[in-house]
Design an enzyme around this catalytic site. Sequence first.
Site, PDB file in Angstrom:
ATOM      1  N   ASP A  68     -14.518  13.254  -3.757  1.00  0.00           N
ATOM      2  CA  ASP A  68     -14.900  14.494  -4.434  1.00  0.00           C
ATOM      3  C   ASP A  68     -16.000  14.183  -5.443  1.00  0.00           C
ATOM      4  OD1 ASP A  68     -14.747  17.162  -5.577  1.00  0.00           O
ATOM      5  OD2 ASP A  68     -12.695  17.244  -4.821  1.00  0.00           O
ATOM      6  N   GLN A 111      -4.958   7.234  15.980  1.00  0.00           N
ATOM      7  CA  GLN A 111      -4.946   5.844  15.511  1.00  0.00           C
ATOM      8  C   GLN A 111      -5.231   4.865  16.662  1.00  0.00           C
ATOM      9  OE1 GLN A 111      -5.532   3.938  13.210  1.00  0.00           O
ATOM     10  NE2 GLN A 111      -3.710   3.530  11.993  1.00  0.00           N
ATOM     11  N   GLN A 112      -5.985   3.809  16.347  1.00  0.00           N
ATOM     12  CA  GLN A 112      -6.305   2.774  17.340  1.00  0.00           C
ATOM     13  C   GLN A 112      -5.919   1.422  16.753  1.00  0.00           C
ATOM     14  OE1 GLN A 112     -10.274   4.363  19.370  1.00  0.00           O
ATOM     15  NE2 GLN A 112     -10.605   3.966  17.202  1.00  0.00           N
ATOM     16  N   TYR A 113      -5.153   0.663  17.498  1.00  0.00           N
ATOM     17  CA  TYR A 113      -4.651  -0.616  16.991  1.00  0.00           C
ATOM     18  C   TYR A 113      -5.384  -1.827  17.550  1.00  0.00           C
ATOM     19  CZ  TYR A 113      -0.729   1.965  15.045  1.00  0.00           C
ATOM     20  OH  TYR A 113       0.048   2.838  14.326  1.00  0.00           O
ATOM     21  N   LYS A 125      -7.684   7.558  -1.055  1.00  0.00           N
ATOM     22  CA  LYS A 125      -8.886   8.040  -0.333  1.00  0.00           C
ATOM     23  C   LYS A 125      -9.573   9.176  -1.083  1.00  0.00           C
ATOM     24  CE  LYS A 125      -7.419   6.692   4.328  1.00  0.00           C
ATOM     25  NZ  LYS A 125      -5.988   6.363   4.171  1.00  0.00           N
ATOM     26  N   LYS A 135       0.847  -1.214   0.000  1.00  0.00           N
ATOM     27  CA  LYS A 135       0.000   0.000   0.000  1.00  0.00           C
ATOM     28  C   LYS A 135       0.871   1.248   0.000  1.00  0.00           C
ATOM     29  CE  LYS A 135      -2.434   1.559   3.653  1.00  0.00           C
ATOM     30  NZ  LYS A 135      -2.082   2.986   3.579  1.00  0.00           N
ATOM     31  N   THR A 136       0.537   2.165  -0.913  1.00  0.00           N
ATOM     32  CA  THR A 136       1.318   3.404  -1.047  1.00  0.00           C
ATOM     33  C   THR A 136       0.470   4.637  -0.719  1.00  0.00           C
ATOM     34  OG1 THR A 136       0.703   3.496  -3.392  1.00  0.00           O
ATOM     35  CG2 THR A 136       2.806   2.482  -2.870  1.00  0.00           C
ATOM     36  N   HIS A 137       1.174   5.698  -0.287  1.00  0.00           N
ATOM     37  CA  HIS A 137       0.599   7.051  -0.222  1.00  0.00           C
ATOM     38  C   HIS A 137       1.542   7.873  -1.076  1.00  0.00           C
ATOM     39  CE1 HIS A 137      -2.559   6.938   2.727  1.00  0.00           C
ATOM     40  NE2 HIS A 137      -1.802   6.398   3.652  1.00  0.00           N
ATOM     41  N   GLY A 169       1.579  -0.742   9.021  1.00  0.00           N
ATOM     42  CA  GLY A 169       2.568   0.253   8.633  1.00  0.00           C
ATOM     43  C   GLY A 169       3.688   0.327   9.638  1.00  0.00           C
ATOM     44  N   SER A 199     -10.269   3.636  11.246  1.00  0.00           N
ATOM     45  CA  SER A 199      -9.660   3.077  12.460  1.00  0.00           C
ATOM     46  C   SER A 199      -9.484   4.125  13.561  1.00  0.00           C
ATOM     47  CB  SER A 199      -8.284   2.501  12.111  1.00  0.00           C
ATOM     48  OG  SER A 199      -7.427   3.534  11.656  1.00  0.00           O
TER      49      SER A 199
HETATM   50  O1  S5P Z   1      -9.140   4.068   8.738  1.00  0.00           O
HETATM   51  C1  S5P Z   1      -8.026   3.974   8.244  1.00  0.00           C
HETATM   52  C2  S5P Z   1      -7.836   3.797   6.872  1.00  0.00           C
HETATM   53  C3  S5P Z   1      -6.553   3.632   6.381  1.00  0.00           C
HETATM   54  S1  S5P Z   1      -6.367   3.211   4.734  1.00  0.00           S
HETATM   55  N1  S5P Z   1      -6.934   3.987   9.043  1.00  0.00           N
HETATM   56  C4  S5P Z   1      -5.654   3.867   8.570  1.00  0.00           C
HETATM   57  O2  S5P Z   1      -4.726   3.871   9.377  1.00  0.00           O
HETATM   58  N2  S5P Z   1      -5.445   3.744   7.203  1.00  0.00           N
HETATM   59  C5  S5P Z   1      -4.076   3.690   6.648  1.00  0.00           C
HETATM   60  O3  S5P Z   1      -3.403   2.540   7.160  1.00  0.00           O
HETATM   61  C6  S5P Z   1      -3.184   4.889   7.019  1.00  0.00           C
HETATM   62  O4  S5P Z   1      -3.290   5.915   6.053  1.00  0.00           O
HETATM   63  C7  S5P Z   1      -1.802   4.291   7.076  1.00  0.00           C
HETATM   64  O5  S5P Z   1      -1.208   4.281   5.787  1.00  0.00           O
HETATM   65  C8  S5P Z   1      -2.049   2.839   7.492  1.00  0.00           C
HETATM   66  C9  S5P Z   1      -1.854   2.586   8.962  1.00  0.00           C
HETATM   67  O6  S5P Z   1      -0.537   2.856   9.346  1.00  0.00           O
HETATM   68  P1  S5P Z   1       0.051   2.457  10.772  1.00  0.00           P
HETATM   69  O7  S5P Z   1       1.436   3.016  10.742  1.00  0.00           O
HETATM   70  O8  S5P Z   1      -0.806   3.088  11.825  1.00  0.00           O
HETATM   71  O9  S5P Z   1       0.026   0.946  10.818  1.00  0.00           O
END
Ligand code: S5P
Length: 241
Positions: free
Chosen positions: A81, A194-196, A78, A45-47, A213, A136
């Site tokens: 538009d 972010q939530q893991y 993502k 997966k790329t950005h 990531g 997430s």
């Molecule tokens: O809801 C989301 C959707 C995506 S695509 N939450 C995310 O974290 N992502 C992507 O997943 C985010 O842009 C990043 O590239 C990856 C999570 O990265 P990490 O470093 O937190 O694992």
Amino acid sequence: NPITKKILEIVQTKQTNLCLAADVHTSAELLHLAETIGPHIAVFKTHLEITEDWTPGLGEKLKALSQKHNFLIFEDRKLADIGNTMIMQYENSVFEISKWADLINVHPVVGLPSIKALAERTSANNCGLLLLAELSVAGNLTDETYKQKSAAMAAELSEHVIGFIARGAFPGSENFLVMTPGVKLEAGTDNKGQQYLTPEIAIKGGSDLIIVGRGIIQAADPLAMAIEYKKAGWQAHLKQM
Ligand code: S5P
């Protein structure tokens, strides 16, 4: 859908349900990750816009590595538009996404007609479309109703949409792939929203592919860590069978 078939074939052949989120800033790092970790993943997966030294041709180089190591490339663009603008972003930008991406995603918030217009173009390029049905991050707006509406949209566009970005399976996701970001060996947060989930919890919840990531790319040994995630994801998958 041929793209769904291809992903499932890769998952089975390579025994991996891992998608690497290659969130790095240089093309050298990007290519290095694709070369070294490519053999252990199903999807890369790329950005692309975070690559500081993007040059035309990088997409083709990634594509060559994807063929060498048998993975698909997912540009996590993502899109969100009007249809006309999303098509230009997909086809006409300096990044030339339509030339090399096997998968791309779109926010359902923009509605069916715009996504349908985009979907016709992605399909013409053999590119699978994913709907971001559930995010997430803490406090996001993708509630149960939003997921239901996303599922209804996917059902309408089932010849183009191959799956969802979501925390796990949900009503209506059954005939589609579910890819889950926000995965780390230890559950927790990054203090930026972010939530893991752990790989086990994600797969048990019905996810088909885990997106990882920083859990990998910030490890002292990213290759060894990628193999750890690959094993964790695959063992969780085997337990579900
Ligand atoms: O809801 C989301 C959707 C995506 S695509 N939450 C995310 O974290 N992502 C992507 O997943 C985010 O842009 C990043 O590239 C990856 C999570 O990265 P990490 O470093 O937190 O694992």
